[in-house]
Structures are given as C-alpha cells and as structure tokens.
Write a protein that holds these residues in place. Sequence first.
Motif, PDB file in Angstrom:
ATOM      1  N   ASP A 172      22.863  25.686  27.694  1.00  0.00           N
ATOM      2  CA  ASP A 172      22.265  26.974  28.026  1.00  0.00           C
ATOM      3  C   ASP A 172      20.772  26.787  28.231  1.00  0.00           C
ATOM      4  N   GLU A 219      16.128  31.008  32.137  1.00  0.00           N
ATOM      5  CA  GLU A 219      16.041  31.011  33.596  1.00  0.00           C
ATOM      6  C   GLU A 219      14.678  30.592  34.142  1.00  0.00           C
ATOM      7  N   ASN A 255      24.518  26.856  32.056  1.00  0.00           N
ATOM      8  CA  ASN A 255      24.476  28.314  31.966  1.00  0.00           C
ATOM      9  C   ASN A 255      23.025  28.771  32.005  1.00  0.00           C
ATOM     10  N   ILE A 284      20.443  31.480  31.449  1.00  0.00           N
ATOM     11  CA  ILE A 284      20.347  32.711  30.667  1.00  0.00           C
ATOM     12  C   ILE A 284      19.137  33.515  31.126  1.00  0.00           C
ATOM     13  N   GLU A 285      19.339  34.786  31.421  1.00  0.00           N
ATOM     14  CA  GLU A 285      18.233  35.644  31.846  1.00  0.00           C
ATOM     15  C   GLU A 285      17.217  35.799  30.722  1.00  0.00           C
ATOM     16  N   VAL A 288      21.485  37.426  22.101  1.00  0.00           N
ATOM     17  CA  VAL A 288      21.541  36.966  23.479  1.00  0.00           C
ATOM     18  C   VAL A 288      22.395  35.725  23.626  1.00  0.00           C
ATOM     19  N   ASN A 289      22.267  34.792  22.682  1.00  0.00           N
ATOM     20  CA  ASN A 289      22.914  33.495  22.896  1.00  0.00           C
ATOM     21  C   ASN A 289      23.936  33.101  21.841  1.00  0.00           C
ATOM     22  N   LEU A 302      19.236  27.296  22.863  1.00  0.00           N
ATOM     23  CA  LEU A 302      18.760  27.785  24.156  1.00  0.00           C
ATOM     24  C   LEU A 302      17.503  27.009  24.526  1.00  0.00           C
TER      25      LEU A 302
END
Length: 202
Positions: free
Chosen positions: A44, A47, A125, A127-128, A149-150, A155
């Motif tokens: 992950d 972005e 992946n 992630i925004e 979020v994760n 992350l």
Amino acid sequence: MKTNLIVLLIAIFLLGCSTQKEKYTLMSEVFKNTREPYGFNDIDILEHTSIIYESFLEKGYKSHQKIYKEKGIYDSGGIFHWKDTINDWFLTDSDVEYMTSKLKTQKKEFWKSNNFKSNKDVKVNVIETPVLQQNKTLKDFEKEIYYGVNNGKPLYVFSAPIFNKKKDKAIISSHLVFLFGSGSIMFYKKINNKWELVGEYY
C-alpha cells in the motif's frame, strides 16, 4: 524551420514517454523489494510522492564518501550501507551534479494505479491522501491512517526516482506514514538490464 520544430517536439515527447516507462519499471522493483521481507502479496502506497532534500548528494553522499575513503567505513557514521564493495559509492561526480540539479526542481507527483496494473511481481494499492479533519489532533489522524484508512497495514510514502543522465542509476526515498525515523534513501543501479538495489542510507 517548421519541420525542425516538429521533429524536436516529437523527440521531447518520446523522451518523456521513455522516462515515465523507466520510472514505473524501477518502482515496481522497489515495491517488490520493500514488501518481500514481510511476506505481503501486495503493498500500500500513499498516492502522492515525498521529496528528497536537495543537498543530500552534494553534502550527505559526497562528504561521507570522502570520510570513508580517508578513514574507513566506521568513521563515515555507518549510515550508508552497501551490498558489496563492487557497487559502493558508485555515483560519479557528474552523476551527483546532474542528479542534484534534478533534486532542486523536483515536485510532488501522484502515482497512478493504471501504470502498475501490468506488474506481475507485486500488487500495488494506491491509497488516496486522507484529509486532516477539523478538531482532530495529529495523534487522532495517525490512528485514522493505520486503523481507519488502512486497516492496520503498513502505508508507505515514496519519492519519485531521481535518475542520472544515462538513466542507469537512481535514488528513491521511502518511509512509513507518521513513523518518523523509519525511512531510507535507496540506491539502485541497472545491472544486466535489471534494476538492482545496491545500497541504502538510513
């Protein structure tokens, strides 16, 4: 005159496409190497990219390289770790000069999931970026990142790669979101037409 301009524009466009392709090819290898020690099937990433400080090569890399050559590895602080002596301190002065010019003009970029769809080695992946809501502390936001979020998965934040002029050497930074001190700057080199991790700075 018009024909020359068209040829120039086409050349610039093709160079841009080549650079983008090389960037995502390298990053696929970076993501694979990052997640392998933990046994994950995917990784992950946030972005947006991070930024490598512009004086890293001129002041960090070159100063430690000088100390290492004069006094040995332990006197260089032990923060540069190389996989072998064949590829240690592998950036030339011209590499450092060119890459530093790129560091000075780097901007935040955004990873695009579509560019990683063909990656067979690891699923990426994107992630925004979560939005910091009003009346929330940094600690609240940290919990939201990891558990909201994760879902507790690591992350990562990566920089865009900074290439040398020949595009066969590169540096990339990586760290875990909000886990300060967790990051490193990775040194990659193209060996036998494949990107290989040859060293890291912690």
